[in-house]
Design a protein around this motif. Sequence first.
Motif, PDB file in Angstrom:
ATOM      1  N   VAL A  74     -19.253   6.863  33.809  1.00 43.28           N
ATOM      2  CA  VAL A  74     -19.416   5.380  34.341  1.00 43.28           C
ATOM      3  C   VAL A  74     -20.734   4.960  34.293  1.00 43.28           C
ATOM      4  O   VAL A  74     -20.995   3.797  33.796  1.00 43.28           O
ATOM      5  CB  VAL A  74     -18.762   5.147  35.718  1.00 43.28           C
ATOM      6  CG1 VAL A  74     -19.232   3.805  35.888  1.00 43.28           C
ATOM      7  CG2 VAL A  74     -17.492   5.163  35.785  1.00 43.28           C
ATOM      8  N   GLY A  78     -20.819   3.617  30.706  1.00 43.21           N
ATOM      9  CA  GLY A  78     -20.128   2.255  31.074  1.00 43.21           C
ATOM     10  C   GLY A  78     -21.154   1.029  30.411  1.00 43.21           C
ATOM     11  O   GLY A  78     -20.660   0.088  30.058  1.00 43.21           O
ATOM     12  N   ILE A  81     -20.791   0.763  26.633  1.00 45.78           N
ATOM     13  CA  ILE A  81     -19.648   0.182  26.090  1.00 45.78           C
ATOM     14  C   ILE A  81     -19.217  -1.043  26.659  1.00 45.78           C
ATOM     15  O   ILE A  81     -18.591  -1.775  25.847  1.00 45.78           O
ATOM     16  CB  ILE A  81     -18.499   1.470  26.418  1.00 45.78           C
ATOM     17  CG1 ILE A  81     -19.051   2.992  25.675  1.00 45.78           C
ATOM     18  CG2 ILE A  81     -17.166   1.142  25.976  1.00 45.78           C
ATOM     19  CD1 ILE A  81     -18.044   3.948  25.966  1.00 45.78           C
ATOM     20  N   ALA A  82     -19.203  -1.140  27.891  1.00 45.71           N
ATOM     21  CA  ALA A  82     -18.671  -2.334  28.523  1.00 45.71           C
ATOM     22  C   ALA A  82     -19.750  -3.476  28.569  1.00 45.71           C
ATOM     23  O   ALA A  82     -19.373  -4.527  28.984  1.00 45.71           O
ATOM     24  CB  ALA A  82     -18.175  -2.027  29.898  1.00 45.71           C
ATOM     25  N   GLN A  87     -19.949  -1.993  34.772  1.00 46.23           N
ATOM     26  CA  GLN A  87     -19.478  -0.705  34.718  1.00 46.23           C
ATOM     27  C   GLN A  87     -18.174  -0.749  35.594  1.00 46.23           C
ATOM     28  O   GLN A  87     -17.309   0.299  35.354  1.00 46.23           O
ATOM     29  CB  GLN A  87     -20.503   0.211  35.674  1.00 46.23           C
ATOM     30  CG  GLN A  87     -21.536   0.607  34.756  1.00 46.23           C
ATOM     31  CD  GLN A  87     -22.798  -0.154  34.670  1.00 46.23           C
ATOM     32  OE1 GLN A  87     -22.782  -1.259  35.173  1.00 46.23           O
ATOM     33  NE2 GLN A  87     -23.897   0.060  34.335  1.00 46.23           N
ATOM     34  N   GLU A  89     -15.637  -2.655  35.087  1.00 43.65           N
ATOM     35  CA  GLU A  89     -14.562  -2.621  34.104  1.00 43.65           C
ATOM     36  C   GLU A  89     -14.321  -1.449  33.279  1.00 43.65           C
ATOM     37  O   GLU A  89     -13.013  -1.205  32.933  1.00 43.65           O
ATOM     38  CB  GLU A  89     -14.872  -3.870  33.067  1.00 43.65           C
ATOM     39  CG  GLU A  89     -15.068  -5.332  33.945  1.00 43.65           C
ATOM     40  CD  GLU A  89     -15.361  -6.255  32.751  1.00 43.65           C
ATOM     41  OE1 GLU A  89     -15.477  -5.787  31.714  1.00 43.65           O
ATOM     42  OE2 GLU A  89     -15.792  -7.313  33.155  1.00 43.65           O
ATOM     43  N   TYR A  90     -15.189  -0.801  33.155  1.00 43.36           N
ATOM     44  CA  TYR A  90     -15.465   0.617  32.434  1.00 43.36           C
ATOM     45  C   TYR A  90     -14.414   1.587  33.335  1.00 43.36           C
ATOM     46  O   TYR A  90     -13.987   2.547  32.629  1.00 43.36           O
ATOM     47  CB  TYR A  90     -16.721   1.147  31.926  1.00 43.36           C
ATOM     48  CG  TYR A  90     -16.782   2.171  31.025  1.00 43.36           C
ATOM     49  CD1 TYR A  90     -16.174   2.181  30.126  1.00 43.36           C
ATOM     50  CD2 TYR A  90     -17.158   3.698  31.551  1.00 43.36           C
ATOM     51  CE1 TYR A  90     -16.179   3.263  29.060  1.00 43.36           C
ATOM     52  CE2 TYR A  90     -17.060   4.586  30.757  1.00 43.36           C
ATOM     53  CZ  TYR A  90     -16.649   4.507  29.401  1.00 43.36           C
ATOM     54  OH  TYR A  90     -16.504   5.630  28.937  1.00 43.36           O
ATOM     55  N   TYR A  93     -11.236   1.642  32.164  1.00 45.43           N
ATOM     56  CA  TYR A  93     -10.698   2.322  30.788  1.00 45.43           C
ATOM     57  C   TYR A  93     -11.060   3.665  31.057  1.00 45.43           C
ATOM     58  O   TYR A  93      -9.887   4.818  30.552  1.00 45.43           O
ATOM     59  CB  TYR A  93     -11.735   1.722  29.860  1.00 45.43           C
ATOM     60  CG  TYR A  93     -11.475   2.262  28.623  1.00 45.43           C
ATOM     61  CD1 TYR A  93     -10.591   1.768  27.861  1.00 45.43           C
ATOM     62  CD2 TYR A  93     -12.135   3.365  28.295  1.00 45.43           C
ATOM     63  CE1 TYR A  93     -10.333   2.195  26.569  1.00 45.43           C
ATOM     64  CE2 TYR A  93     -12.052   4.049  26.792  1.00 45.43           C
ATOM     65  CZ  TYR A  93     -11.137   3.311  26.034  1.00 45.43           C
ATOM     66  OH  TYR A  93     -10.741   3.913  24.836  1.00 45.43           O
ATOM     67  N   ALA A 223     -14.144   6.227  24.763  1.00 45.33           N
ATOM     68  CA  ALA A 223     -14.396   4.786  23.878  1.00 45.33           C
ATOM     69  C   ALA A 223     -13.466   4.424  23.022  1.00 45.33           C
ATOM     70  O   ALA A 223     -12.595   5.423  22.681  1.00 45.33           O
ATOM     71  CB  ALA A 223     -15.725   5.082  23.027  1.00 45.33           C
TER      72      ALA A 223
END
Length: 287
Positions: A74, A78, A81-82, A87, A89-90, A93, A223
């Motif tokens: 995260v 995180g 990617i996000a 973080q 939101e990640y 995922y 991812a």
Amino acid sequence: MSTTAVTPSKSPADAPRKASPRTAAPTGSSRIGLRANLRHIGALARRNALQIKQDPESMFDAVFMPVIFILLFVYVFGGAIAGKGNQAEYVNYVAPGLMAMMGMNIAMGVGTGINDDFKKGVMDRFRTMPIARSSVLIAKIVVEVGRMMVATAILLGMAFLLGLTIHTSVFGLLAAIGLSLVFGASLMWIFILLGLTMKTAQAVQGMAMIVLMPLQFGSSIFAPPTTMPGWLQTFTDYNPLSNLADASRALINGGALAHSVWMTLGWSVLITVLAAPFAVSKFRKKT
């Protein structure tokens, strides 16, 4: 007067008897009823659980690995990617994907454990008992599924602390957990087969990592596949870990789930049907 010696007559009971062959213990589940088989599995599972109670350190991977993984991914991936500061939101995922990863890492420990038990002579003792050979392996899987449940509970607990939100329902979350357990149990047959085939526990662990690394990082766990090259996207689409991660996300976050759920169940059945008979056969013949 001469006396005649009387030779005592032999009774049928005194006649030499032909040695009867010793009754052999049953060597497979075909000679043992379902009820007895379940009783044997329960007794062996209890034995494995008592081993964990006597050696609490064997639970360290199930307890600490989920915490380390979710914090690491995260806060390391995180932001990239996000987006920085997103973080939370990640978490929605990556947490469902990490459920799949937990199952695979716990399954790897089954192979090393089986290999170590053979080195200690424990399995040789089991094979002399009048029990189904499959019951020894199934009992091992039952206890490891319990360890997997502990690891998943800790993972989700940390995920909720980091901001995980259920967008469907509690039943969706439970279904995602159940799907992860089913798939993880099927993978254990592969690692049991590795444990019975390789000569040392280190060799089992090394071979397992060769299998694990491409499956874990060449998947949609960490991812979205849309960011990957075309050839890797094709591999990811057929990767069973991607199917499980996508199914778990759909069950927790919402979205289309029929394809990924059926693919995960199909992979679980296929792996079990192919690996379980070979594992039981190898267990019977291993010297």
